[in-house]
Write an enzyme that holds these catalytic residues in place. Structure first.
Site, PDB file in Angstrom:
ATOM      1  N   LYS A  70       0.728  -1.266  -0.065  1.00  0.00           N
ATOM      2  CA  LYS A  70      -0.038   0.036   0.275  1.00  0.00           C
ATOM      3  C   LYS A  70       0.718   1.435  -0.163  1.00  0.00           C
ATOM      4  O   LYS A  70       0.371   2.262  -0.254  1.00  0.00           O
ATOM      5  CB  LYS A  70      -1.071  -0.071   1.348  1.00  0.00           C
ATOM      6  CG  LYS A  70      -1.965   0.921   1.239  1.00  0.00           C
ATOM      7  CD  LYS A  70      -3.068   0.566   2.309  1.00  0.00           C
ATOM      8  CE  LYS A  70      -4.023   1.852   2.908  1.00  0.00           C
ATOM      9  NZ  LYS A  70      -4.644   1.507   3.929  1.00  0.00           N
ATOM     10  N   GLU A 169     -10.521   6.007   5.855  1.00  0.00           N
ATOM     11  CA  GLU A 169     -10.630   4.964   6.979  1.00  0.00           C
ATOM     12  C   GLU A 169     -11.311   5.792   8.014  1.00  0.00           C
ATOM     13  O   GLU A 169     -12.086   5.116   8.956  1.00  0.00           O
ATOM     14  CB  GLU A 169      -9.161   4.569   7.249  1.00  0.00           C
ATOM     15  CG  GLU A 169      -8.875   3.748   6.155  1.00  0.00           C
ATOM     16  CD  GLU A 169      -7.322   3.285   5.989  1.00  0.00           C
ATOM     17  OE1 GLU A 169      -6.507   3.732   6.785  1.00  0.00           O
ATOM     18  OE2 GLU A 169      -6.820   2.616   5.027  1.00  0.00           O
TER      19      GLU A 169
END
Ligand code: ADP
Ligand code: MG
Length: 598
Positions: A70, A169
């Site tokens: 990521k 998130e």
């Protein structure tokens, strides 16, 4: 309608959830885990494995095991130098300037690696739910740029998932909070994971969750804490033995592993022993590492890093136009938020007890599932007012950056600006789109550029060109330009600057789809399932109303038809078979109607 899953695609661990009768539930993976390490391992024979198994081979085969991908998603090679030292596999410059990884002589783009992780989660969800899964909501760190978001979406596409939403998130964590509490408050979401740190300030209400500000550091996470401890262990070894540790990859990986394990233990114990027998062999024989680390030592090592997260917290509160006293609750997210020193410092800063109602590893996936539930219409919507995490604008004369959408603007948003030509009879203008906070265009990240051609000839400064900038609810940017006199316009949906062409993406998708259902099939399957579900409801209603009027044999027949239909809707993926079943159900209904004379 098929289930839409919510995915927290983490740097270190990923987690997947769905809504069941209005409540979020975590999907258990094949190994029985609630989270799946975002690690992909490759074997010589081309076999690939993902998750726990891959994480285990990291020590013995660090060069063929890809983790923390990521960090490289949607980023250009030259922007990633600082991160390269954090992983044990080689990062190369791919054909288009983006990062690529090389494993066993083959190059992979980060989105392909992420797609393998997503594929594993998709498969786990399908096994768990007993039906094909084709749609997902995926979360990304608040600080992800447009190209990183696009890369995430591409990874989903490659894995055979239609990514309906990309949400931040911390926003997902806030959704979980709203779902649980339904109480108006101002909250801080403190997310300290394996690779990133984020903090967001949100105002949540019964039906609105508004991000007031968000800050973070996408280069700070638990892996960095591991590295600090690793360096301390290496120094301790050198001190003890009078020789430095070799920087051999396997030695380093064993050490990193041991550092992480020690760190985890120190979250509950006040000291731990690190023992690595036969770490390496030199002229004087085998060398072992044996050392005790106390929590006090560890806390000293990480104190600065923890302090850095607090600086971001203060800044976020300030950005939101608030004082720390106005934060009602702090939601702790991410594995590193379990560290006692972290909890202590965060508590001291906000002068509040921390919310312990959620599992920090799962809360983001749960929020993603709640968002999925809202898209399905299963649960009452909470309006999500997210903000952009960067300023967006264009390059103007003198290489300056003209900010059109400032940082922390609520999404979705549109901004307009008029520009003109700089020379007489200029027929085209180039529009260079950038994101960032610098006044100088070249210091910001270029998102792309396009030209508006065929402008009607006129003296310079006369043509009026309307530029419109939009950021949708996924944080994805669309720009258009229009010559107001001729009406000619051009639009650009921003793809990752180092992104893949649609063609490349399609090819990848096709090659990955071999095992999975094609999208078209999945759509048909969804449609027929929906029809049958409707028929089931109809027949159940009929049964309730006309129970008394029907013969025993008809009732039995109806029961059986219903049973068959319920089972098929749950289990069968065979479209022709289901179509046949649906026709049969129509006949059953006609027959029964005739019996009772309606
Ligand atoms: P990400 O969001 O990056 O995928 P996670 O939220 O899963 O990350 O957090 C992973 C990180 O949390 C790892 O660095 C791991 O070592 C760390 N971690 C997990 N549990 C603990 C714990 N009990 N104490 C300290 N660190 C922990
Ligand atoms: Mg996370």
């Amino acid at each position: 309608m098929g289930t839409i899953i919510g995915i927290d695609l983490g740097t270190t661990n990923s987690c997947c959830a769905f809504m069941e009768r209005g409540e979020p539930r975590i999907i258990i993976n094949e190994e029985g885990g609630r989270t799946t390490p975002s690690v992909v391992g490759f074997a010589k024979d081309g076999e690939r494995f993902v998750g726990e198994v891959a994480k285990r081979q990291l020590v013995v085969n660090p060069e063929a095991t890809v983790y923390a991908i990521k960090r490289f998603m949607g980023r250009r090679y030259r922007e990633c130098r600082a991160d390269m030292g954090l992983v044990s596999y080689p990062i190369l410059e791919g054909a288009t300037g983006e990062c690529a990884v090389e494993v066993l002589g083959r190059q992979y783009s980060p989105r392909e690696i992420s797609a393998l992780v997503l594929q594993k989660l998709k498969k786990a969800a399908e096994d768990f739910l007993g039906e094909p899964v084709t749609e997902a909501v995926i979360t990304v760190p608040a600080y992800f740029t447009d190209s990183q978001r696009q890369a995430t979406r591409d990874a989903g596409t490659i894995a055979g998932l239609d990514v309906l939403r990309i949400i931040n998130e911390p926003t997902a964590a806030a959704l979980a909070y709203v779902h649980d509490r339904r109480k108006a408050s101002t909250i801080a979401v403190y997310d300290f994971g394996g690779g990133t740190f984020d903090v967001s300030i949100l105002r949540v209400d019964r039906d609105v969750a508004e991000v007031k500000a968000t800050r973070g550091d996408n280069q700070l996470g638990g892996a960095d804490l591991d590295r600090m401890l690793l360096e301390w262990l290496a120094a301790a070894f050198a001190r003890e033995n009078g020789v430095p540790l070799p920087t051999d990859k396997v030695v380093m990986q064993r050490l990193r592993d041991a550092a992480e394990r020690a760190k985890l233990e120190l979250s509950t114990a006040s000291s731990t022993d690190v023992a690595l027998p036969f770490l390496f062999v030199d002229a004087s024989g085998p060398r072992h590492l044996q050392v005790t680390v106390t929590r006090a030592i560890f806390e000293e090592l990480i104190a600065d890093a923890v302090e850095r997260t607090l600086v971001e917290c203060r800044a976020a509160v300030r950005d939101a136009g608030l004082a720390v006293e106005q934060i009602d609750e702090v939601v702790m997210v991410g594995g590193s938020s379990r560290i006692p020193l972290v909890q202590e410092r965060v508590k001291a800063l906000f002068r509040r007890p921390l919310n312990k109602g959620f599992n920090p590893d799962e809360v983001v996936a749960i929020g993603a599932a709640i968002q999925a539930g809202m898209l399905e219409g299963d649960i009452k919507g909470v309006t999500l007012l997210d903000v952009t995490n960067f300023s967006l604008g264009i390059e103007v004369a003198g290489g300056r950056f003209a900010r059109l959408i400032p940082k922390n603007t609520t999404l979705p948003t549109v901004a307009r600006r008029q520009v003109s030509t700089v020379v007489d009879n200029q027929r085209s203008v180039k529009i260079h789109i950038l994101q960032g906070e610098s006044e100088r265009a070249r210091e910001n990240v270029s998102l792309g550029e396009f030209e508006l051609n065929n402008i009607q000839p006129a003296a310079r400064g006369l043509p009026r060109i309307d530029i419109s900038f939009g950021i949708d609810a996924n944080g994805i940017v669309e720009v258009s330009a229009k010559d107001t006199r001729s009406g000619i316009s051009e639009a650009l949906r921003i793809d990752a600057p180092a992104g893949m062409s649609k063609q490349e993406l399609l090819q990848l998708t096709e090659s990955h789809a071999a095992a999975a259902h094609s999208d078209e099939e999945a759509k048909k399957l969804r449609a027929i399932r929906k029809t049958i579900e409707g028929q089931i409801v109809g027949l159940e209603g009929f049964q309730r109303i006309h129970q008394g009027e029907l013969h025993r044999s008809d009732l039995d027949g109806l029961d059986q038809a219903l049973k068959r239909a319920r089972m098929a809707v749950l289990k069968s993926q065979d479209v022709p078979n289901l179509t046949e079943l649906s026709t049969y159900l129509v006949r059953v209904q006609q027959h029964l109607k005739a019996r009772v004379g309606v």
